[in-house]
Design a protein around this motif. Sequence first.
Motif, short mmCIF file in Angstrom:
data_model
loop_
_atom_site.label_atom_id
_atom_site.label_comp_id
_atom_site.label_asym_id
_atom_site.label_seq_id
_atom_site.Cartn_x
_atom_site.Cartn_y
_atom_site.Cartn_z
N ARG A 157 13.20 0.01 7.32
CA ARG A 157 11.95 -0.27 8.05
C ARG A 157 11.95 -1.68 8.63
O ARG A 157 11.41 -1.90 9.72
CB ARG A 157 10.75 -0.02 7.13
N LEU A 158 12.53 -2.63 7.90
CA LEU A 158 12.65 -3.98 8.45
C LEU A 158 13.45 -3.95 9.75
O LEU A 158 13.07 -4.57 10.75
CB LEU A 158 13.34 -4.90 7.43
N ALA A 159 14.55 -3.22 9.77
CA ALA A 159 15.39 -3.14 10.96
C ALA A 159 14.62 -2.53 12.13
O ALA A 159 14.74 -2.99 13.28
CB ALA A 159 16.65 -2.32 10.67
N ARG A 186 10.75 7.13 12.83
CA ARG A 186 9.42 7.28 13.42
C ARG A 186 8.99 6.02 14.14
O ARG A 186 8.44 6.05 15.24
CB ARG A 186 8.39 7.64 12.34
N MET A 187 9.25 4.86 13.52
CA MET A 187 8.90 3.58 14.13
C MET A 187 9.71 3.34 15.39
O MET A 187 9.18 2.89 16.41
CB MET A 187 9.12 2.46 13.12
N VAL A 244 12.82 3.26 21.21
CA VAL A 244 14.15 2.76 20.82
C VAL A 244 15.01 3.93 20.36
O VAL A 244 14.58 4.76 19.55
CB VAL A 244 14.03 1.72 19.69
N ASN A 245 16.24 4.01 20.86
CA ASN A 245 17.21 4.99 20.37
C ASN A 245 17.68 4.57 18.99
O ASN A 245 17.94 3.38 18.75
CB ASN A 245 18.42 5.08 21.30
N MET A 246 17.81 5.53 18.07
CA MET A 246 18.27 5.19 16.72
C MET A 246 19.34 6.18 16.26
O MET A 246 19.28 7.36 16.60
CB MET A 246 17.10 5.22 15.73
N ALA A 247 20.31 5.67 15.51
CA ALA A 247 21.36 6.53 14.96
C ALA A 247 21.52 6.26 13.47
O ALA A 247 21.40 5.12 13.02
CB ALA A 247 22.68 6.28 15.67
N THR A 294 23.86 11.25 13.52
CA THR A 294 22.58 11.78 13.98
C THR A 294 21.91 10.77 14.90
O THR A 294 21.68 9.63 14.50
CB THR A 294 21.63 12.09 12.80
N TRP A 295 21.61 11.19 16.13
CA TRP A 295 20.89 10.35 17.08
C TRP A 295 19.43 10.78 17.14
O TRP A 295 19.12 11.96 17.21
CB TRP A 295 21.49 10.49 18.49
N PHE A 296 18.55 9.80 17.13
CA PHE A 296 17.12 10.03 17.33
C PHE A 296 16.78 9.49 18.72
O PHE A 296 16.96 8.30 18.99
CB PHE A 296 16.29 9.31 16.27
N GLN A 297 16.34 10.38 19.57
CA GLN A 297 16.10 10.03 20.97
C GLN A 297 14.61 10.04 21.27
O GLN A 297 13.94 11.05 21.09
CB GLN A 297 16.83 11.02 21.89
N PRO A 298 14.04 8.91 21.74
CA PRO A 298 12.60 8.85 22.02
C PRO A 298 12.20 9.77 23.16
O PRO A 298 12.99 10.06 24.06
CB PRO A 298 12.37 7.38 22.36
#
Length: 390
Positions: free
Chosen positions: A162-164, A233-234, A240-243, A263-267
């Motif tokens: 969550r900090l990241a 979620r954040m 922001v794209n997250m993996a 796993t990619w999380f795409q907004p």
Amino acid sequence: MPREHPSQRTLASARRLVVKIGSALIVDQASGTVREPWLETLAEDIGRLRGRGQDVVLVSSGAVAIGRHALDLHQKTLPKKERQAAAAVGQMHLARAFRESFARHRLSVAQVLLTLHDTTERQRMLNVRATLTNLLTFQAIPVLNENDVVARSAACFGDNDRLAARVAHLIGCDTLVLLSNVDGLYSGDPYKSSAVKLIREVQEVTPEIERMAGGARSGYSSGGMVTKLAAARMALASGVNMAIADGRDVHPLSAFDKGKPCTWFQPSIEARIARKTRIAATLKPAGVLVVNAAAAMNLLSGEDLCATGVISYCGDFGRGDAVVVRDVHGNEFARGLSIHSSTELGYITRQPGKEPESPWAFSASSQIIHRDDLALAERGSEMDPRSGTA
């Protein structure tokens, strides 16, 4: 809906990324020491990304895991006072390991310890943002961790995932990578069943996705898939794209960048639009770029701004700062986040009076603003000129 088919995403398109390192990756759990050979390969990977002109911020766990061994504290759950003492001791070892490993690749690192209030209280948040962007402008790599020594349980991040995610939002990153000891999000618990499948792409953290998460497996990890989904979620809300990627191999970022499954999380499109709205309406510009007619046309067509299109600039801005974009007639038609500082832009554009010899490797085709970080003014209107830099 989650997708199981392979994703072709890599880090090549990222302009500024946050990389979070879990305790299980950086600390040998048997000895409580830093896995320096692994850290050495990570430093080499980051040097390669920096060579491509990409900004990198690190968020590293591990201080408590190191300190508890140094203080001979081996119980699974540490009381608050003992955890704070372990963090204080371990942070010294962690900082030394980063400094020495990265120095061998001619990379400077900077330690930044944060509390939750540093990212939620406005003035402190602005100070953190300014410090981090300045460090990036000075070619230093910030290494962040929660300040466990002073953080109270009622006002702490609780985990570095969550900090990241908060830091990624705070400094305008476009990509967040959580390096872990798993390949990514699975449809079930991969430790219990071989029939589960790796989810390759997620666009929304739904209840279905949340049911796939399990608890932390490492004895020293405060996270697990649950906290990674909270970070997702954040990140998605911030555009922001997250993996979530496996970091156990040597050269973990290189393996990931070459297409290793993750796993990619795409907004969503809505989140991307909201990001552009924030750029247009809430960020006070620190400079002005004047572009030629061809560049203006390209920007209006949804393309990037390259150095060849910049006629002149003014203002003193750093990497990631918001700037106004004007055409040759002085009309403001866009705002965006500058990939380079005003000092670097001087070297790139070779303006009169600027020193031609650059300590950085730039070219005339260097990107100045990426299209994802550009907000166009509504047709027939101009953004509020009072917030611009004349």
